[in-house]
Each structure stands twice: as structure tokens, then as C-alpha cells.
Design a protein around this motif. Structure first.
Motif, PDB file in Angstrom:
ATOM      1  N   LEU A 136       8.198   6.596  14.212  1.00 22.95           N
ATOM      2  CA  LEU A 136       8.050   6.244  12.803  1.00 22.95           C
ATOM      3  C   LEU A 136       6.766   5.468  12.569  1.00 22.95           C
ATOM      4  O   LEU A 136       6.056   5.685  11.572  1.00 22.95           O
ATOM      5  CB  LEU A 136       9.256   5.426  12.336  1.00 22.95           C
ATOM      6  CG  LEU A 136      10.573   6.195  12.184  1.00 22.95           C
ATOM      7  CD1 LEU A 136      11.727   5.223  11.981  1.00 22.95           C
ATOM      8  CD2 LEU A 136      10.495   7.177  11.021  1.00 22.95           C
ATOM      9  N   GLY A 137       6.437   4.580  13.498  1.00 24.50           N
ATOM     10  CA  GLY A 137       5.211   3.803  13.366  1.00 24.50           C
ATOM     11  C   GLY A 137       3.968   4.672  13.433  1.00 24.50           C
ATOM     12  O   GLY A 137       3.027   4.489  12.651  1.00 24.50           O
ATOM     13  N   VAL A 138       3.966   5.641  14.351  1.00 25.46           N
ATOM     14  CA  VAL A 138       2.824   6.549  14.478  1.00 25.46           C
ATOM     15  C   VAL A 138       2.661   7.395  13.214  1.00 25.46           C
ATOM     16  O   VAL A 138       1.548   7.545  12.688  1.00 25.46           O
ATOM     17  CB  VAL A 138       2.999   7.454  15.720  1.00 25.46           C
ATOM     18  CG1 VAL A 138       1.963   8.576  15.708  1.00 25.46           C
ATOM     19  CG2 VAL A 138       2.886   6.630  16.998  1.00 25.46           C
ATOM     20  N   VAL A 139       3.778   7.928  12.708  1.00 25.09           N
ATOM     21  CA  VAL A 139       3.712   8.784  11.515  1.00 25.09           C
ATOM     22  C   VAL A 139       3.277   7.980  10.294  1.00 25.09           C
ATOM     23  O   VAL A 139       2.473   8.438   9.477  1.00 25.09           O
ATOM     24  CB  VAL A 139       5.071   9.468  11.280  1.00 25.09           C
ATOM     25  CG1 VAL A 139       5.035  10.255   9.974  1.00 25.09           C
ATOM     26  CG2 VAL A 139       5.406  10.397  12.441  1.00 25.09           C
ATOM     27  N   ARG A 140       3.786   6.747  10.170  1.00 25.10           N
ATOM     28  CA  ARG A 140       3.373   5.915   9.040  1.00 25.10           C
ATOM     29  C   ARG A 140       1.890   5.574   9.119  1.00 25.10           C
ATOM     30  O   ARG A 140       1.186   5.554   8.087  1.00 25.10           O
ATOM     31  CB  ARG A 140       4.197   4.623   9.010  1.00 25.10           C
ATOM     32  CG  ARG A 140       5.514   4.754   8.313  1.00 25.10           C
ATOM     33  CD  ARG A 140       5.351   4.937   6.793  1.00 25.10           C
ATOM     34  NE  ARG A 140       5.018   3.686   6.136  1.00 25.10           N
ATOM     35  CZ  ARG A 140       4.128   3.567   5.179  1.00 25.10           C
ATOM     36  NH1 ARG A 140       3.425   4.618   4.794  1.00 25.10           N
ATOM     37  NH2 ARG A 140       3.900   2.415   4.592  1.00 25.10           N
ATOM     38  N   ALA A 141       1.385   5.324  10.313  1.00 23.33           N
ATOM     39  CA  ALA A 141      -0.038   5.037  10.461  1.00 23.33           C
ATOM     40  C   ALA A 141      -0.869   6.249  10.047  1.00 23.33           C
ATOM     41  O   ALA A 141      -1.900   6.108   9.372  1.00 23.33           O
ATOM     42  CB  ALA A 141      -0.344   4.639  11.906  1.00 23.33           C
ATOM     43  N   TRP A 142      -0.414   7.438  10.446  1.00 26.36           N
ATOM     44  CA  TRP A 142      -1.123   8.659  10.054  1.00 26.36           C
ATOM     45  C   TRP A 142      -1.047   8.849   8.547  1.00 26.36           C
ATOM     46  O   TRP A 142      -2.025   9.227   7.891  1.00 26.36           O
ATOM     47  CB  TRP A 142      -0.513   9.854  10.771  1.00 26.36           C
ATOM     48  CG  TRP A 142      -1.417  11.057  10.834  1.00 26.36           C
ATOM     49  CD1 TRP A 142      -2.371  11.430   9.914  1.00 26.36           C
ATOM     50  CD2 TRP A 142      -1.466  12.042  11.855  1.00 26.36           C
ATOM     51  NE1 TRP A 142      -2.997  12.580  10.305  1.00 26.36           N
ATOM     52  CE2 TRP A 142      -2.465  12.972  11.499  1.00 26.36           C
ATOM     53  CE3 TRP A 142      -0.757  12.221  13.037  1.00 26.36           C
ATOM     54  CZ2 TRP A 142      -2.755  14.086  12.276  1.00 26.36           C
ATOM     55  CZ3 TRP A 142      -1.062  13.327  13.817  1.00 26.36           C
ATOM     56  CH2 TRP A 142      -2.048  14.246  13.448  1.00 26.36           C
ATOM     57  N   GLU A 143       0.122   8.550   7.971  1.00 27.41           N
ATOM     58  CA  GLU A 143       0.275   8.674   6.522  1.00 27.41           C
ATOM     59  C   GLU A 143      -0.699   7.754   5.795  1.00 27.41           C
ATOM     60  O   GLU A 143      -1.358   8.157   4.824  1.00 27.41           O
ATOM     61  CB  GLU A 143       1.718   8.325   6.151  1.00 27.41           C
ATOM     62  CG  GLU A 143       2.066   8.556   4.692  1.00 27.41           C
ATOM     63  CD  GLU A 143       3.519   8.226   4.421  1.00 27.41           C
ATOM     64  OE1 GLU A 143       4.227   9.087   3.868  1.00 27.41           O
ATOM     65  OE2 GLU A 143       3.960   7.101   4.751  1.00 27.41           O
ATOM     66  N   ARG A 144      -0.834   6.513   6.248  1.00 26.42           N
ATOM     67  CA  ARG A 144      -1.773   5.589   5.617  1.00 26.42           C
ATOM     68  C   ARG A 144      -3.216   6.071   5.742  1.00 26.42           C
ATOM     69  O   ARG A 144      -4.031   5.880   4.831  1.00 26.42           O
ATOM     70  CB  ARG A 144      -1.625   4.193   6.248  1.00 26.42           C
ATOM     71  CG  ARG A 144      -0.307   3.499   5.929  1.00 26.42           C
ATOM     72  CD  ARG A 144      -0.341   2.056   6.406  1.00 26.42           C
ATOM     73  NE  ARG A 144       0.935   1.391   6.203  1.00 26.42           N
ATOM     74  CZ  ARG A 144       1.853   1.208   7.142  1.00 26.42           C
ATOM     75  NH1 ARG A 144       1.625   1.643   8.385  1.00 26.42           N
ATOM     76  NH2 ARG A 144       2.990   0.599   6.872  1.00 26.42           N
ATOM     77  N   SER A 145      -3.532   6.708   6.878  1.00 30.38           N
ATOM     78  CA  SER A 145      -4.890   7.236   7.033  1.00 30.38           C
ATOM     79  C   SER A 145      -5.155   8.356   6.035  1.00 30.38           C
ATOM     80  O   SER A 145      -6.276   8.494   5.533  1.00 30.38           O
ATOM     81  CB  SER A 145      -5.099   7.723   8.472  1.00 30.38           C
ATOM     82  OG  SER A 145      -4.421   8.951   8.709  1.00 30.38           O
ATOM     83  N   LEU A 146      -4.129   9.136   5.733  1.00 27.38           N
ATOM     84  CA  LEU A 146      -4.279  10.186   4.733  1.00 27.38           C
ATOM     85  C   LEU A 146      -4.470   9.589   3.338  1.00 27.38           C
ATOM     86  O   LEU A 146      -5.247  10.114   2.539  1.00 27.38           O
ATOM     87  CB  LEU A 146      -3.051  11.107   4.751  1.00 27.38           C
ATOM     88  CG  LEU A 146      -2.900  11.991   5.991  1.00 27.38           C
ATOM     89  CD1 LEU A 146      -1.530  12.666   6.005  1.00 27.38           C
ATOM     90  CD2 LEU A 146      -4.006  13.034   6.052  1.00 27.38           C
ATOM     91  N   TYR A 147      -3.774   8.494   3.059  1.00 26.11           N
ATOM     92  CA  TYR A 147      -3.980   7.812   1.780  1.00 26.11           C
ATOM     93  C   TYR A 147      -5.438   7.379   1.647  1.00 26.11           C
ATOM     94  O   TYR A 147      -6.042   7.507   0.569  1.00 26.11           O
ATOM     95  CB  TYR A 147      -3.086   6.572   1.685  1.00 26.11           C
ATOM     96  CG  TYR A 147      -1.599   6.825   1.613  1.00 26.11           C
ATOM     97  CD1 TYR A 147      -1.084   8.087   1.323  1.00 26.11           C
ATOM     98  CD2 TYR A 147      -0.692   5.785   1.824  1.00 26.11           C
ATOM     99  CE1 TYR A 147       0.280   8.310   1.265  1.00 26.11           C
ATOM    100  CE2 TYR A 147       0.673   5.993   1.755  1.00 26.11           C
ATOM    101  CZ  TYR A 147       1.158   7.247   1.482  1.00 26.11           C
ATOM    102  OH  TYR A 147       2.511   7.453   1.414  1.00 26.11           O
ATOM    103  N   ARG A 148      -5.995   6.839   2.728  1.00 29.49           N
ATOM    104  CA  ARG A 148      -7.381   6.371   2.674  1.00 29.49           C
ATOM    105  C   ARG A 148      -8.355   7.540   2.558  1.00 29.49           C
ATOM    106  O   ARG A 148      -9.377   7.441   1.863  1.00 29.49           O
ATOM    107  CB  ARG A 148      -7.691   5.529   3.916  1.00 29.49           C
ATOM    108  CG  ARG A 148      -6.938   4.197   3.973  1.00 29.49           C
ATOM    109  CD  ARG A 148      -7.491   3.301   5.070  1.00 29.49           C
ATOM    110  NE  ARG A 148      -7.284   3.889   6.394  1.00 29.49           N
ATOM    111  CZ  ARG A 148      -6.208   3.684   7.148  1.00 29.49           C
ATOM    112  NH1 ARG A 148      -5.220   2.911   6.690  1.00 29.49           N
ATOM    113  NH2 ARG A 148      -6.101   4.229   8.344  1.00 29.49           N
ATOM    114  N   GLN A 149      -8.045   8.651   3.248  1.00 27.11           N
ATOM    115  CA  GLN A 149      -8.950   9.797   3.222  1.00 27.11           C
ATOM    116  C   GLN A 149      -8.974  10.474   1.868  1.00 27.11           C
ATOM    117  O   GLN A 149     -10.022  10.953   1.417  1.00 27.11           O
ATOM    118  CB  GLN A 149      -8.524  10.821   4.282  1.00 27.11           C
ATOM    119  CG  GLN A 149      -9.362  12.104   4.279  1.00 27.11           C
ATOM    120  CD  GLN A 149      -8.805  13.163   5.209  1.00 27.11           C
ATOM    121  OE1 GLN A 149      -7.910  12.896   6.017  1.00 27.11           O
ATOM    122  NE2 GLN A 149      -9.305  14.376   5.099  1.00 27.11           N
TER     123      GLN A 149
END
Length: 356
Positions: A96-109
């Protein structure tokens, strides 16, 4: 090429993905691969839109947008990661932590983040996303397809519903949808011989729900199985009232469920067992009755109340239809989305012309 001027590239995914979480996971991985191939080899674009859930589609879109060097528009239609955690579908904190981190990176991108419910805005604010980057394009309904004129008489004949008071749930039969509460309400209504409940749809909890209905000895519940989208309107118009249930978890207080708008568009009152932003819509429109999530007795009482009040049903149905026509018509949302993509594309071309 579609007559409207757009091209559909169909990618491969395995069938039966709705039968289990493992089958769904395999289908998502297959789509990531086949979708990536399709985007990289067969498409040219000025902007890339990735709509999620699932978050794997966002991952695919983010990677493809970087490789193609085009802006990403990230559309959030559900807080999938939070739902998976709250429902216990994914229990690994590491995953869950890895997926949330990836999700936040998509928000920034993303150049623009599109949300279909105002309930998602606090989530983005918590993640530090500036409000100027977020655009609300509300979930909605095709008001031409879901229309009070849809003929439900054939559905009533098919299921022997003539002279019955019919409540319809039309949607997925999954863990999140809390079908057990509907069955417990049906159990409380077993003595009302003129009431029938239609469960229209399929999902990975359908077999369990059918087993539960048999164990309770319910004869007032009908499982229709999966039906084409075009036929769902006929089922809703065959009904006197619609039902929407979701599990009582914080994430579901953020959503605009399609089935509520579909029911309202057919000018049928809706009984919702969901708190949050969708409850506000129904209450403000006076389009139905709101019941506490998981309250089977409350659902049964609401159906009895509506059965005895045909004038109230008509008023609620008409109010619901007006509300979706004014605020939640899908074609208006499509125009809003098209204008947004036009602005993103124009900015990209302007920067290219300036050498940026």
C-alpha cells in the motif's frame, strides 16, 4: 475510425476478470502490457488521459506520457488505494505504501487532475496538490438513454412483476456494495407479498449473495445476472424505486455512484444507504430517502413508506430527473472535458512554438 472522428484501439485482456480478485489482478497486469504496446506503437497524441481506478492504469499512463513527452491529464474516478485498504482487499502495508507513493508521483506529474466528485478534493489537499491544478468534472448519466420513457413493461412480464411494488438495485455485486443489507431487508419484508427486489448485475460476490438468499428462503428477491447497459434503463423503469448501498467506510463518503444518477434520470426515487457527498445531492434534490449505511430495518421501512405514497414517489422522481438534467448530464460533462483537453493541447503547442 469512429464516425465521430476518433479511433478506438482495442487491447487484449482476459475474460472473467470480475470473478475473483486474482483474476482481476491478472487482467490489470495484462492490460498494462497490451495498453502500453498500443499506446507506444499505434497512437500519436498531444495529450494523454489516464483514468483511474485502477491505479495501474495511472501507472501506465504516467510512463507512456513521459516516453511520448506529452502532458498527462490524470482522472480520478475513485480513491481505489484507500478503498482497497479500508475493505481489507490489500493488507500489506508495504504494498500500500509503494502504490500510494506512486500515486502521489502521478499527481505531481499530471498537468491537470480531473475529479468526478467533490469528495476527492480534501484527499488531494492532504497530499499537497494545489487547487489550481484540480478540475471537477462531475460524474453523471446519459439522460437520453436513462429516461422515464424507457419501456419496462417487458421486464415486468419477463419476471412476473405485474401488480407488484418493485425495488431495483442495478450495479456490481461485489464486496463494496453491501448486498447483504439488501437481503436482510428482503427478509424483513417476506410477509409483504406484493414487494419484489431486483438485483440487476454481476460481480465476485454474486454467488455468495445467491447462496445467502437461498439460506434465508427468500422468494421476494430476483437475481437477473449481467445485462447490457442499454437494458439497465428498462429495468429501472420497470421498478417503482431504486436502491444504492455501499459499505460504511470513510472512502465511500467521497463518491458519486453512477447507479444513483441512473435511477434519478429514470424519474424514480432512490433509497440510498451511503453517507457523504451523494447523500447531500439526494437530500438537496428531495429525490429519495436516505438511510444509515448497513441499516436493513431502515431500508425495509423506507420501501414500505414509498409503497404507500405513490404521489410522493412521483414528486421525488420528477425532482431527481430535473436535478440530473441540470447538473449531472453526461454530455455536459463531456463538453467540459473536451474543452479542458483543448486548453491543455493549446498550451503544449504554444510552448512548442516558443521552443519551450
Amino acid at each position: 475510425m469512429h464516425p465521430g472522428g476518433w479511433t478506438v484501439v482495442r487491447t487484449w485482456t482476459p475474460e472473467g476478470y470480475h470473478r475473483s480478485y486474482l483474476a482481476r489482478a491478472l487482467a490489470l497486469l495484462a492490460y498494462m502490457f497490451s495498453g502500453f504496446v498500443a499506446i507506444m506503437l499505434f497512437t500519436r497524441c498531444d495529450v494523454l488521459v489516464a483514468a483511474t481506478p485502477p491505479v495501474t492504469v495511472g501507472m501506465l499512463g504516467g510512463l507512456a506520457a513521459r516516453l511520448k513527452r506529452v502532458p498527462l491529464v490524470y482522472e480520478i474516478r475513485d480513491l481505489w488505494v484507500q478503498a482497497a485498504a479500508e475493505l481489507g482487499i490489500v493488507r500489506s502495508r508495504l504494498l500500500l505504501g509503494v502504490v500510494r507513493a506512486w500515486e502521489r508521483s502521478l499527481y505531481r506529474q499530471a498537468q491537470v487532475i480531473v475529479v468526478n466528485s467533490p469528495g476527492f478534493l480534501p484527499h488531494l489537499q492532504t497530499d499537497g496538490i494545489e487547487s489550481e491544478k484540480v478540475v471537477l468534472v462531475p460524474n453523471g448519466v446519459d439522460t437520453a438513454l436513462f429516461h422515464p420513457a424507457a419501456d419496462g413493461s417487458g421486464i415486468r412480464r419477463q419476471h412476473r412483476l405485474e401488480g407488484k411494488f418493485v425495488a431495483a438495485y442495478a450495479g456490481s455485486l461485489g464486496l463494496a456494495n453491501d448486498i447483504t443489507t439488501i437481503l436482510r431487508a428482503a427478509d424483513r419484508l417476506r410477509g409483504e407479498s406484493d414487494i419484489r427486489i431486483l438485483l440487476v448485475g454481476d460481480g465476485n460476490r454474486r454467488r455468495q449473495a445467491e447462496d445467502e438468499a437461498r439460506a434465508l428462503g427468500l422468494t421476494n428477491v430476483i437475481f437477473t445476472g449481467r445485462v447490457p447497459k442499454q437494458v439497465v434503463a428498462q429495468y429501472l423503469c420497470a421498478a417503482d424505486v431504486g436502491i444504492c448501498t455501499l459499505m460504511d467506510t470513510p472512502v465511500f463518503r467521497t463518491v458519486y455512484p453512477n447507479k444513483v444518477f441512473d435511477t434519478m434520470a429514470c424519474a424514480r426515487p432512490v433509497v440510498i444507504l451511503v453517507d457523504g457527498v451523494i447523500r447531500e445531492v439526494v437530500e438537496q434534490a428531495r429525490a429519495g430517502i436516505c438511510v444509515r449505511p448497513g441499516d436493513a430495518s431502515g431500508l425495509a421501512d423506507a420501501l414500505l413508506r414509498l409503497r404507500s405514497d405513490p404521489d410522493g414517489r412521483r414528486r421525488m422522481g420528477e425532482a431527481g430527473r430535473r436535478t440530473v438534467a441540470e447538473r449531472f448530464d453526461r454530455w455536459q460533462s463531456a463538453k467540459q472535458m473536451a474543452a479542458l483537453l483543448g486548453r491543455v493541447t493549446a498550451r503544449r503547442r504554444q510552448r512548442a512554438a516558443q521552443g519551450g
